[in-house]
Design a protein around this motif. Structure first.
Motif, PDB file in Angstrom:
ATOM      1  N   ALA A  73       0.834  -1.206   0.000  1.00 40.62           N
ATOM      2  CA  ALA A  73       0.000   0.000   0.000  1.00 40.62           C
ATOM      3  C   ALA A  73       0.863   1.248   0.000  1.00 40.62           C
ATOM      4  CB  ALA A  73      -0.924  -0.011   1.218  1.00 40.62           C
ATOM      5  N   GLY A  74       1.948   1.213   0.775  1.00 40.59           N
ATOM      6  CA  GLY A  74       2.846   2.363   0.819  1.00 40.59           C
ATOM      7  C   GLY A  74       3.485   2.644  -0.520  1.00 40.59           C
ATOM      8  N   VAL A  75       3.819   1.582  -1.257  1.00 38.14           N
ATOM      9  CA  VAL A  75       4.408   1.768  -2.581  1.00 38.14           C
ATOM     10  C   VAL A  75       3.405   2.416  -3.532  1.00 38.14           C
ATOM     11  CG1 VAL A  75       5.361   0.566  -4.593  1.00 38.14           C
ATOM     12  CG2 VAL A  75       6.040  -0.130  -2.296  1.00 38.14           C
ATOM     13  N   LEU A  76       2.158   1.953  -3.487  1.00 36.51           N
ATOM     14  CA  LEU A  76       1.132   2.521  -4.359  1.00 36.51           C
ATOM     15  C   LEU A  76       0.872   3.985  -4.020  1.00 36.51           C
ATOM     16  CD1 LEU A  76      -1.361  -0.491  -4.415  1.00 36.51           C
ATOM     17  CD2 LEU A  76       0.093   0.292  -6.291  1.00 36.51           C
ATOM     18  N   ILE A  77       0.822   4.301  -2.727  1.00 39.92           N
ATOM     19  CA  ILE A  77       0.649   5.698  -2.306  1.00 39.92           C
ATOM     20  C   ILE A  77       1.843   6.520  -2.757  1.00 39.92           C
ATOM     21  CG2 ILE A  77       0.594   7.229  -0.288  1.00 39.92           C
ATOM     22  CD1 ILE A  77      -1.043   5.024   1.127  1.00 39.92           C
ATOM     23  N   GLY A  78       3.041   5.975  -2.566  1.00 37.99           N
ATOM     24  CA  GLY A  78       4.243   6.680  -2.983  1.00 37.99           C
ATOM     25  C   GLY A  78       4.241   6.987  -4.466  1.00 37.99           C
ATOM     26  N   VAL A 137      -3.497  21.523  -9.376  1.00 44.22           N
ATOM     27  CA  VAL A 137      -2.922  20.225  -9.019  1.00 44.22           C
ATOM     28  C   VAL A 137      -3.764  19.551  -7.939  1.00 44.22           C
ATOM     29  CG1 VAL A 137      -0.906  19.036  -8.083  1.00 44.22           C
ATOM     30  CG2 VAL A 137      -0.597  20.972  -9.640  1.00 44.22           C
ATOM     31  N   PHE A 138      -4.198  20.330  -6.942  1.00 41.92           N
ATOM     32  CA  PHE A 138      -5.018  19.765  -5.870  1.00 41.92           C
ATOM     33  C   PHE A 138      -6.340  19.225  -6.410  1.00 41.92           C
ATOM     34  CE2 PHE A 138      -2.911  22.799  -2.595  1.00 41.92           C
ATOM     35  CZ  PHE A 138      -1.832  21.943  -2.494  1.00 41.92           C
ATOM     36  N   LYS A 139      -6.899  19.895  -7.407  1.00 38.29           N
ATOM     37  CA  LYS A 139      -8.144  19.409  -8.011  1.00 38.29           C
ATOM     38  C   LYS A 139      -7.909  18.137  -8.823  1.00 38.29           C
ATOM     39  CE  LYS A 139     -10.570  23.860  -8.183  1.00 38.29           C
ATOM     40  NZ  LYS A 139     -11.152  24.931  -9.030  1.00 38.29           N
ATOM     41  N   GLU A 140      -6.737  18.029  -9.420  1.00 36.67           N
ATOM     42  CA  GLU A 140      -6.399  16.847 -10.206  1.00 36.67           C
ATOM     43  C   GLU A 140      -6.157  15.634  -9.304  1.00 36.67           C
ATOM     44  OE1 GLU A 140      -3.046  15.447 -13.527  1.00 36.67           O
ATOM     45  OE2 GLU A 140      -3.209  17.560 -12.929  1.00 36.67           O
ATOM     46  N   TYR A 141      -5.685  15.892  -8.079  1.00 36.43           N
ATOM     47  CA  TYR A 141      -5.408  14.822  -7.115  1.00 36.43           C
ATOM     48  C   TYR A 141      -6.260  15.060  -5.865  1.00 36.43           C
ATOM     49  CZ  TYR A 141      -1.377  13.807 -10.081  1.00 36.43           C
ATOM     50  OH  TYR A 141      -0.562  13.482 -11.144  1.00 36.43           O
ATOM     51  N   PRO A 142      -7.537  14.662  -5.893  1.00 36.19           N
ATOM     52  CA  PRO A 142      -8.458  15.029  -4.811  1.00 36.19           C
ATOM     53  C   PRO A 142      -8.313  14.205  -3.533  1.00 36.19           C
ATOM     54  CG  PRO A 142      -9.603  13.716  -6.451  1.00 36.19           C
ATOM     55  CD  PRO A 142      -8.227  13.962  -6.993  1.00 36.19           C
ATOM     56  N   ASP A 143      -7.634  13.055  -3.597  1.00 29.22           N
ATOM     57  CA  ASP A 143      -7.579  12.169  -2.428  1.00 29.22           C
ATOM     58  C   ASP A 143      -6.422  12.502  -1.501  1.00 29.22           C
ATOM     59  OD1 ASP A 143      -9.794  10.899  -3.421  1.00 29.22           O
ATOM     60  OD2 ASP A 143      -8.684   9.233  -4.306  1.00 29.22           O
ATOM     61  N   THR A 144      -6.285  13.780  -1.197  1.00 30.24           N
ATOM     62  CA  THR A 144      -5.228  14.238  -0.299  1.00 30.24           C
ATOM     63  C   THR A 144      -5.772  15.274   0.666  1.00 30.24           C
ATOM     64  OG1 THR A 144      -4.550  15.937  -1.905  1.00 30.24           O
ATOM     65  CG2 THR A 144      -3.327  13.851  -1.925  1.00 30.24           C
ATOM     66  N   ASN A 145      -5.114  15.375   1.815  1.00 33.13           N
ATOM     67  CA  ASN A 145      -5.338  16.464   2.752  1.00 33.13           C
ATOM     68  C   ASN A 145      -4.151  17.413   2.689  1.00 33.13           C
ATOM     69  OD1 ASN A 145      -7.807  15.439   3.674  1.00 33.13           O
ATOM     70  ND2 ASN A 145      -6.794  14.146   5.187  1.00 33.13           N
ATOM     71  N   ILE A 146      -4.381  18.665   3.073  1.00 32.97           N
ATOM     72  CA  ILE A 146      -3.373  19.705   2.874  1.00 32.97           C
ATOM     73  C   ILE A 146      -3.174  20.478   4.179  1.00 32.97           C
ATOM     74  CG2 ILE A 146      -2.772  21.777   1.552  1.00 32.97           C
ATOM     75  CD1 ILE A 146      -5.070  20.435  -0.450  1.00 32.97           C
ATOM     76  N   LEU A 147      -1.926  20.610   4.565  1.00 29.59           N
ATOM     77  CA  LEU A 147      -1.548  21.351   5.766  1.00 29.59           C
ATOM     78  C   LEU A 147      -0.805  22.606   5.343  1.00 29.59           C
ATOM     79  CD1 LEU A 147      -1.056  21.560   8.877  1.00 29.59           C
ATOM     80  CD2 LEU A 147       0.964  20.130   8.518  1.00 29.59           C
ATOM     81  N   PRO A 218      -1.676  11.848   2.009  1.00 30.35           N
ATOM     82  CA  PRO A 218      -2.763  10.972   1.560  1.00 30.35           C
ATOM     83  C   PRO A 218      -3.908  10.980   2.559  1.00 30.35           C
ATOM     84  CG  PRO A 218      -0.921   9.674   2.422  1.00 30.35           C
ATOM     85  CD  PRO A 218      -0.451  11.096   2.345  1.00 30.35           C
ATOM     86  N   ASN A 219      -5.147  11.070   2.047  1.00 29.72           N
ATOM     87  CA  ASN A 219      -6.279  11.019   2.960  1.00 29.72           C
ATOM     88  C   ASN A 219      -6.695   9.569   3.195  1.00 29.72           C
ATOM     89  OD1 ASN A 219      -7.773  10.253   0.711  1.00 29.72           O
ATOM     90  ND2 ASN A 219      -8.965  12.146   0.603  1.00 29.72           N
ATOM     91  N   GLU A 220      -7.712   9.388   4.000  1.00 32.77           N
ATOM     92  CA  GLU A 220      -8.128   8.035   4.378  1.00 32.77           C
ATOM     93  C   GLU A 220      -8.559   7.219   3.161  1.00 32.77           C
ATOM     94  OE1 GLU A 220     -11.175   5.877   7.595  1.00 32.77           O
ATOM     95  OE2 GLU A 220     -11.074   8.062   7.419  1.00 32.77           O
ATOM     96  N   LYS A 221      -9.216   7.873   2.208  1.00 32.02           N
ATOM     97  CA  LYS A 221      -9.659   7.159   1.010  1.00 32.02           C
ATOM     98  C   LYS A 221      -8.471   6.623   0.209  1.00 32.02           C
ATOM     99  CE  LYS A 221     -12.429   7.601  -3.213  1.00 32.02           C
ATOM    100  NZ  LYS A 221     -11.395   7.044  -4.091  1.00 32.02           N
ATOM    101  N   MET A 222      -7.445   7.456   0.007  1.00 33.30           N
ATOM    102  CA  MET A 222      -6.273   7.000  -0.727  1.00 33.30           C
ATOM    103  C   MET A 222      -5.603   5.826  -0.014  1.00 33.30           C
ATOM    104  SD  MET A 222      -2.693   8.897  -1.808  1.00 33.30           S
ATOM    105  CE  MET A 222      -3.402  10.142  -2.894  1.00 33.30           C
ATOM    106  N   ILE A 223      -5.503   5.905   1.298  1.00 31.75           N
ATOM    107  CA  ILE A 223      -4.861   4.840   2.063  1.00 31.75           C
ATOM    108  C   ILE A 223      -5.660   3.545   1.962  1.00 31.75           C
ATOM    109  CG2 ILE A 223      -4.222   4.094   4.393  1.00 31.75           C
ATOM    110  CD1 ILE A 223      -3.600   7.059   5.004  1.00 31.75           C
ATOM    111  N   ASN A 224      -6.974   3.645   2.149  1.00 28.69           N
ATOM    112  CA  ASN A 224      -7.810   2.444   2.090  1.00 28.69           C
ATOM    113  C   ASN A 224      -7.825   1.842   0.690  1.00 28.69           C
ATOM    114  OD1 ASN A 224      -8.487   2.540   4.815  1.00 28.69           O
ATOM    115  ND2 ASN A 224     -10.328   3.762   4.464  1.00 28.69           N
TER     116      ASN A 224
END
Length: 233
Positions: A73-78, A137-147, A218-224
């Motif tokens: 999962a970490g590789v796919l997220i990476g 870019v954020f709209k293109e990759y929606p499954d993230t949270n931003i700090l 990555p947000n919870e959806k991306m991780i799951n």
């Protein structure tokens, strides 16, 4: 099924290896690409808040950043975060883009795309151009949270600088949400002059300390989704 898990992990590794043209990816080790389990966000915290990491007051940021996802999962997220980092580099060549753990840290100082007039926190026209590109870019990759984290140099009183960094960080967050991004994706923090990354005794150092960091996680959806795809769920 165990065999499927092995095949999925191997496939993910092959996919990840194919995305190594981005300089941030070329400089990343396995931990930074998310291939192994590491400490809970310590590297990202260090990149965001500077040379005082670990000296207290960072509990909220640690909770936001969370832990590093490992295995297949970490590789796919990476892989997804590598592509997003490369996109940011292409769109905003002046920004400092770092792939750290499962996340991305983007640093803007006075010379790299997002800056403020002296003692002001209104977004300048030039900064709007940069933030508009990042919004895309954020709209293109929606499954993230931003700090979003704001900092200042040491000129002026500590109280004034804390308020200024708060206002600047909020201005950036508000610009993103005003452009149509969900407010639920954002967390905003500020540190005033307390977290320098450079020497405040020089003009160059002060300019680099007047910065806004943006961490993309990555947000919870991306991780799951990654865990399901790799057979870990």
């Amino acid at each position: 099924m165990k065999t499927n898990k092995i095949l999925n992990t191997a496939l993910a590794l092959v996919i990840a290896i194919s995305f190594t043209n981005c300089k941030t990816v070329q400089n990343a080790n396995n931990k930074q690409k998310g291939a192994v389990i590491g400490a809970a966000g310590g590297a990202i915290l260090g990149a965001i808040i500077g040379n005082n990491v670990g000296k207290g007051g960072n509990g909220e940021l640690g909770a936001v950043i969370g832990g590093v996802v490992g295995g297949g999962a970490g590789v796919l997220i990476g892989n997804k975060m590598d592509k997003q980092a490369q996109k940011i580099e292409e769109e905003i060549p002046g920004a400092v883009v770092e792939r750290i753990d499962n996340g991305i840290v983007v640093t803007f100082d006075e010379n790299s795309g997002v800056h403020f007039d002296t003692n002001k926190y209104i977004i300048t026209p030039d900064s709007k151009v940069t933030l508009d590109k990042l919004t895309g870019v954020f709209k293109e990759y929606p499954d993230t949270n931003i700090l979003v984290v704001g900092h200042t140099d040491s000129a002026g009183s500590a109280e004034y600088n804390m308020t200024l960094s708060k206002n600047r960080a909020n201005a950036v967050t508000n610009y993103f949400t005003g452009a149509g991004l969900s407010a639920g994706r954002f967390t905003t923090q500020w540190f005033g002059e307390n977290k320098p990354t450079h020497d405040n005794s020089t003009a160059e150092g002060r300019a680099k300390n007047r910065r806004v960091n943006v961490a993309i996680l990555p947000n919870e959806k991306m991780i799951n989704d990654a865990k399901t795809q790799s057979g870990e769920n």
